[in-house]
Design a protein around this motif. Structure first.
Motif, PDB file in Angstrom:
ATOM      1  N   GLN A 169       0.819  -1.215   0.000  1.00  0.00           N
ATOM      2  CA  GLN A 169       0.000   0.000   0.000  1.00  0.00           C
ATOM      3  C   GLN A 169       0.853   1.265   0.000  1.00  0.00           C
ATOM      4  OE1 GLN A 169      -3.909   0.125   2.003  1.00  0.00           O
ATOM      5  NE2 GLN A 169      -3.038   1.743   3.268  1.00  0.00           N
ATOM      6  N   ALA A 195      -7.555   8.399   1.078  1.00  0.00           N
ATOM      7  CA  ALA A 195      -8.839   7.714   1.250  1.00  0.00           C
ATOM      8  C   ALA A 195      -9.425   7.303  -0.097  1.00  0.00           C
ATOM      9  CB  ALA A 195      -9.823   8.622   1.999  1.00  0.00           C
ATOM     10  N   GLU A 196      -9.371   8.205  -1.081  1.00  0.00           N
ATOM     11  CA  GLU A 196      -9.916   7.891  -2.400  1.00  0.00           C
ATOM     12  C   GLU A 196      -9.084   6.824  -3.105  1.00  0.00           C
ATOM     13  OE1 GLU A 196     -10.370  11.413  -4.695  1.00  0.00           O
ATOM     14  OE2 GLU A 196     -12.008  12.224  -3.457  1.00  0.00           O
ATOM     15  N   ILE A 207      -7.244   4.425  -1.704  1.00  0.00           N
ATOM     16  CA  ILE A 207      -7.456   3.119  -1.069  1.00  0.00           C
ATOM     17  C   ILE A 207      -8.819   2.558  -1.458  1.00  0.00           C
ATOM     18  CG2 ILE A 207      -7.779   1.987   1.157  1.00  0.00           C
ATOM     19  CD1 ILE A 207      -5.638   3.940   2.266  1.00  0.00           C
ATOM     20  N   GLU A 208      -9.817   3.424  -1.545  1.00  0.00           N
ATOM     21  CA  GLU A 208     -11.132   2.964  -1.979  1.00  0.00           C
ATOM     22  C   GLU A 208     -11.078   2.480  -3.428  1.00  0.00           C
ATOM     23  OE1 GLU A 208     -15.757   4.588  -2.454  1.00  0.00           O
ATOM     24  OE2 GLU A 208     -14.161   5.951  -1.845  1.00  0.00           O
ATOM     25  N   TRP A 209     -10.331   3.193  -4.265  1.00  0.00           N
ATOM     26  CA  TRP A 209     -10.210   2.805  -5.679  1.00  0.00           C
ATOM     27  C   TRP A 209      -9.574   1.431  -5.812  1.00  0.00           C
ATOM     28  CZ3 TRP A 209     -11.520   5.447 -10.249  1.00  0.00           C
ATOM     29  CH2 TRP A 209     -10.998   4.913 -11.429  1.00  0.00           C
ATOM     30  N   GLN A 210      -8.472   1.189  -5.109  1.00  0.00           N
ATOM     31  CA  GLN A 210      -7.810  -0.107  -5.242  1.00  0.00           C
ATOM     32  C   GLN A 210      -8.649  -1.226  -4.628  1.00  0.00           C
ATOM     33  OE1 GLN A 210      -6.097  -2.173  -2.846  1.00  0.00           O
ATOM     34  NE2 GLN A 210      -6.624  -0.910  -1.044  1.00  0.00           N
ATOM     35  N   ALA A 211      -9.467  -0.903  -3.621  1.00  0.00           N
ATOM     36  CA  ALA A 211     -10.339  -1.923  -3.035  1.00  0.00           C
ATOM     37  C   ALA A 211     -11.405  -2.363  -4.025  1.00  0.00           C
ATOM     38  CB  ALA A 211     -10.982  -1.389  -1.756  1.00  0.00           C
ATOM     39  N   THR A 212     -11.950  -1.407  -4.793  1.00  0.00           N
ATOM     40  CA  THR A 212     -12.969  -1.770  -5.782  1.00  0.00           C
ATOM     41  C   THR A 212     -12.363  -2.573  -6.923  1.00  0.00           C
ATOM     42  OG1 THR A 212     -12.680   0.306  -7.010  1.00  0.00           O
ATOM     43  CG2 THR A 212     -14.317   0.284  -5.245  1.00  0.00           C
TER      44      THR A 212
END
Length: 287
Positions: free
Chosen positions: A229, A254-255, A257-262
């Motif tokens: 990360q 935050a954006e 980490i959310e992008w890679q999670a999706t």
């Protein structure tokens, strides 16, 4: 000439001659290698299409692959200066900058050595590589032959053509040509195929030796592994700095980490895709 041929009128003879030329076209003239820094090899008919502007990013934007970068850069610089250099296999995790590194290093070295040309060769055109090498061997330039996303299936015979570049036969590989290939597989063939052939063959060791040993013919093996990360976020920060995109750090992280999670993955490619989206939302042009 036979009597039947003598009876034909000149128009018929002309049409026959044109048909024979289409079936066996004359050799193409030598390409103008001064026209561009890079070329793409096409067949049917054989030709080298110049690429005036290569699709690439700067070497300074590639994060987390420092050792591979330094090794390949040193190899390419030595080759451009006319010294001994190895063929290189860049293998490993997808989206971690293998092909981007090859193109970025060529740009870096080409700035000081414009005689160094990048030639892209598609895997399906490997059987024509002998004809390509004939063009390159006689040219007063040096060439990085680039084959992206290289791999072979069970009944694929294209790997035999690749040996013409790596081993060169009795002529030897042209001294002004080096091959850089990228692959997600270290041995250029799926692991389950290797294990299956070993288990089902009469002589297990010989069954896959020819294909597996192909990767051994590359003097350099450069491995690319999934990023963590911290590296993922560092890639995005580097892009933001380079293109002048300013975002609050907490919001950016935050954006991202959310992008890679999706996406279910972290890689240089995913980091770039997030940055493209971010730059678009910020109204920043990157093209």
């Amino acid at each position: 000439m036979s009597k039947d041929m003598m009876d034909l009128d000149p128009a018929d003879l002309g049409r026959i001659a044109e048909a024979l030329e289409r079936m066996a076209p004359p050799p193409l003239p030598a390409p103008d290698f001064a026209a561009a820094p890079a070329f793409v090899w096409h067949v049917a008919p054989d030709r080298l299409e110049p690429v005036p502007v290569v699709n690439r990013i700067g070497l300074e934007l590639l994060v987390g692959i420092d050792r591979s970068r330094d090794t390949l850069l040193d190899n390419t610089q030595r080759f451009a200066k006319g010294f001994a250099a190895n063929n290189a296999l860049l293998w490993g995790a997808r989206g971690m900058g293998k092909s981007s590194l090859v193109k970025a290093i060529h740009a870096e070295v080409n700035a000081d050595h414009p005689e160094l040309k990048l030639i892209e060769l598609q895997r399906e055109d490997l059987p024509s590589v002998g004809r390509l090498l004939a063009h390159l061997r006689a040219a007063p330039y040096r060439f990085v032959l680039f084959c992206d996303d290289l791999s072979f299936s069970h009944d694929d015979q294209h790997y035999k053509s690749l040996k013409a570049v790596l081993d060169g036969g009795i002529e030897g590989r042209p001294a002004n040509v080096v091959l850089y290939a990228t692959s997600n597989r270290r041995h250029l063939m799926p692991r389950d195929m290797i294990e299956n052939e070993r288990s089902s063959a009469i002589n297990p060791s010989e069954a896959v030796e020819e294909k597996v040993s192909l990767s051994d013919r590359f003097g350099l093996w450069l491995g690319f592994h999934p990023c963590d990360q911290a590296e993922f976020l560092a890639m995005i920060e580097r892009y933001c700095t380079a293109y002048g995109v300013t975002v609050d750090a907490d919001t950016l992280y935050a954006e991202a980490i959310e992008w890679q999670a999706t996406r279910g993955a972290r890689s240089g490619r995913v980091a770039w895709q997030f940055f493209v989206d971010l730059a678009g939302r910020q109204g920043v042009r990157i093209g």
